[in-house]
Design an enzyme around this catalytic site. Structure first.
Site, PDB file in Angstrom:
ATOM      1  N   ALA A  13     -52.085  24.960  26.419  1.00  0.00           N
ATOM      2  CA  ALA A  13     -51.793  25.044  25.025  1.00  0.00           C
ATOM      3  C   ALA A  13     -51.287  26.673  25.059  1.00  0.00           C
ATOM      4  CB  ALA A  13     -52.932  24.883  24.132  1.00  0.00           C
TER       5      ALA A  13
ATOM      6  N   GLY B  95       1.912   2.812  -2.730  1.00  0.00           N
ATOM      7  CA  GLY B  95       1.745   3.644  -4.166  1.00  0.00           C
ATOM      8  C   GLY B  95       1.454   5.009  -3.616  1.00  0.00           C
TER       9      GLY B  95
ATOM     10  N   ARG C  79     -49.571  32.361  29.530  1.00  0.00           N
ATOM     11  CA  ARG C  79     -49.646  32.988  28.477  1.00  0.00           C
ATOM     12  C   ARG C  79     -50.325  34.278  29.060  1.00  0.00           C
ATOM     13  NH1 ARG C  79     -53.506  28.264  26.809  1.00  0.00           N
ATOM     14  NH2 ARG C  79     -55.379  28.788  27.952  1.00  0.00           N
TER      15      ARG C  79
ATOM     16  N   GLY D 124       9.185   0.475  -6.807  1.00  0.00           N
ATOM     17  CA  GLY D 124       8.503  -0.457  -7.575  1.00  0.00           C
ATOM     18  C   GLY D 124       8.235  -1.541  -6.581  1.00  0.00           C
TER      19      GLY D 124
ATOM     20  N   ARG E 243      -3.289   8.958  -9.917  1.00  0.00           N
ATOM     21  CA  ARG E 243      -4.494   9.120 -10.797  1.00  0.00           C
ATOM     22  C   ARG E 243      -5.771   9.439 -10.145  1.00  0.00           C
ATOM     23  NH1 ARG E 243      -4.366   3.974 -14.790  1.00  0.00           N
ATOM     24  NH2 ARG E 243      -2.871   3.249 -13.073  1.00  0.00           N
TER      25      ARG E 243
ATOM     26  N   ALA F 227       0.869  -1.329  -0.015  1.00  0.00           N
ATOM     27  CA  ALA F 227      -0.046   0.158   0.167  1.00  0.00           C
ATOM     28  C   ALA F 227       0.879   1.238  -0.094  1.00  0.00           C
ATOM     29  CB  ALA F 227      -0.654  -0.061   1.159  1.00  0.00           C
TER      30      ALA F 227
ATOM     31  N   GLU G  74       5.123  -7.386 -18.876  1.00  0.00           N
ATOM     32  CA  GLU G  74       4.102  -6.206 -18.867  1.00  0.00           C
ATOM     33  C   GLU G  74       3.478  -6.036 -20.161  1.00  0.00           C
ATOM     34  OE1 GLU G  74       3.202  -5.169 -16.116  1.00  0.00           O
ATOM     35  OE2 GLU G  74       4.429  -6.201 -14.994  1.00  0.00           O
TER      36      GLU G  74
ATOM     37  N   ASN H  46     -47.413  13.050  26.290  1.00  0.00           N
ATOM     38  CA  ASN H  46     -47.924  13.345  24.851  1.00  0.00           C
ATOM     39  C   ASN H  46     -47.348  14.848  24.885  1.00  0.00           C
ATOM     40  OD1 ASN H  46     -50.209  13.126  22.686  1.00  0.00           O
ATOM     41  ND2 ASN H  46     -50.178  15.378  23.350  1.00  0.00           N
TER      42      ASN H  46
END
Length: 459
Positions: free
Chosen positions: A420, A12, A437, A77, A16, A10, A151, A374
């Site tokens: 509410a 390389g 409220r 290589g 590309r 691994a 190759e 709820n």
């Protein structure tokens, strides 16, 4: 059986890929490319050696602590790369795997190793017979034995017609390998030491070189650029879906379904079209995952229903819960058994208790919600004061009225009611009713007076 060392190459540069990220760390169906040969090696080998290039700390970290790492400081290589691993390999059989061939199966590698060890060959090459061998090294045989690998750029016209190609996967007898590597020369147009040249060196010295041909040529697919990564990804995705369907999962439209290699799904679960399931996700049995769901790193129990177009991330959903459509679970959300999270609800770092309901149009963040609660439409937990996050606690069987704002830190007691439209800034005792409220003001005839005033201003 001889001890087996797997050497994964691994080092390389992966030019590309056109990426700052090392090629072997590019993701493929939820795992980096390097994870696939590592997984195969772990299932077969007694030791694993990873050959990396310079400045490859991320690759080393991704490989794990059970892997021995060597560095190819100067890239000369594949033969030179393998030579760097000699001090870590020991005796026995050396299995060489590329770091960029994720489709190679454990069964194929095992077949290669078994043949090599039974035949006592100096080397055994994994090959493939393909319709379009252009660009690959050709395998030259004599009397059935492999004589050398040439190759593509060095092959004659006759040799280029050979359809059997080298896959860059090998088994070597360690005692024969290192001396042969020492005889490889770099007198080629790349100025590199090719591992393929070892085959010719061994053969000329009278060593037995065998070949094992892959049954499925897609296993020999490597990744050199992003187009090849996409092509390999498509094959791997289909393998994943096939494996899930063979295990009892119904996938209504495989062509539009993306499920990563890291995902597990129980039998009798049904996956609808346009679903994405990724990361370390586990989905139980008899679930329904509706169209358009995106699930990432979640744990989902049995008999869970995800109605269409939910987005779930790093969350837990327990048995028989119902979610959606169009709900959003951010990290650390936890939905209890038989709970319901409805449309346009967002949860963040919150736990919803057994059988509780947050049916629609609500935000619950940094909260603990008990059982049987709820939560009315439009409810929000006001958890952020601009500097710090604060917690909301709602005890069992509380009722939160529509359009409520709970200003954290706050606790709503067991069985309490919130009227509410309330803004609640103080704790609510168990069983109490809290209403926060403004008083309603009604002005009779106001609309008519406003209209007359408007007409007079126009006149």
């Amino acid at each position: 059986m001889d001890r087996l060392t797997a050497v994964i190459l691994a080092a390389g540069e992966g030019k590309r890929m056109r990426s700052r990220q090392p090629k072997v760390l590019h993701p493929l169906c939820g795992r980096p490319l390097i994870a696939y040969p590592l997984r195969a090696a772990r299932s077969l080998a007694d030791r694993i050696v990873l050959v990396v290039g310079p400045n490859a700390d991320e690759v080393v970290a991704a490989a794990g602590s059970d892997v021995r790492t060597v560095v190819q400081a100067v890239r000369l290589g594949s033969g030179h790369a393998l030579l760097q691993s000699r001090s870590e390999c020991g005796e026995g059989t050396i299995l060489v795997l590329p770091g960029d061939m994720p489709l190679l199966s454990v069964e194929t590698i095992e077949r290669l190793v078994t043949h090599h060890q039974k035949s006592r060959a100096a080397a055994t090459v994994l090959t493939a017979v393909v319709a379009e061998p252009q660009g690959y090294g050709r395998v030259l045989r004599q009397g059935g034995r492999v004589k050398r690998i040439v190759e593509d750029r060095d092959a004659s016209d006759a040799e280029k017609k050979i359809a059997e190609i080298n896959t860059s996967v090998y088994c070597f007898a360690a005692g024969r390998l290192w001396s042969a590597l020492g005889k490889v020369r770099s007198d080629n147009d790349q100025g590199e030491y090719y591992l393929t040249d070892v085959i010719g060196v061994l053969s000329r010295a009278g060593g037995r070189v065998d070949a094992v041909v892959v049954s499925d040529t897609t296993e020999a697919s490597g990744v050199n650029d992003r187009k090849q990564l996409a092509a390999v990804s498509a094959i791997q995705r289909r393998r994943i879906l096939d494996r899930l369907m063979e295990g009892g999962v119904t996938i209504l439209d495989p062509a539009s379904t993306y499920i990563e290699d890291t995902v597990t799904i129980g039998a009798d679960t049904t996956i609808y079209p346009n679903v994405v399931i990724e990361g370390q996700s586990a989905i139980g049995s008899e679930c329904v995952v509706g169209a358009g769901n995106h699930v990432s790193a979640c744990t989902i129990g049995d008999r869970v229903t995800l109605l269409p177009y939910c987005v779930l991330r790093e969350s837990v959903i327990e048995d028989a819960a119902i979610l959606g459509p169009f709900c959003h679970l951010r990290p650390l959300a936890h939905v209890g058994p038989k709970a319901k999270i409805g449309n346009f609800v967002e949860l963040k770092k919150s736990k919803i208790g057994r059988g509780s309901k947050v049916p629609h149009l609500s935000y619950v963040g940094d909260a603990t919600v008990g059982e049987g609660v709820n939560v009315g439409a439009g409810t929000i937990t006001c958890n952020y004061d601009g500097v710090h996050k604060h917690e909301t606690k709602i005890a069992d069987h509380a009722f939160i009225g529509t359009n409520t704002s709970l200003v954290a830190p706050i606790t709503v007691g067991e069985g309490a009611y919130i009227g509410a439209g309330s803004t609640i800034t103080k704790d609510v005792p168990p069983g109490a009713l809290a209403v926060g409220r403004a008083s309603q003001v009604v002005k009779e005839g106001w609309a008519a007076r406003k209209s007359r005033k408007h007409e007079e201003s126009r006149g």
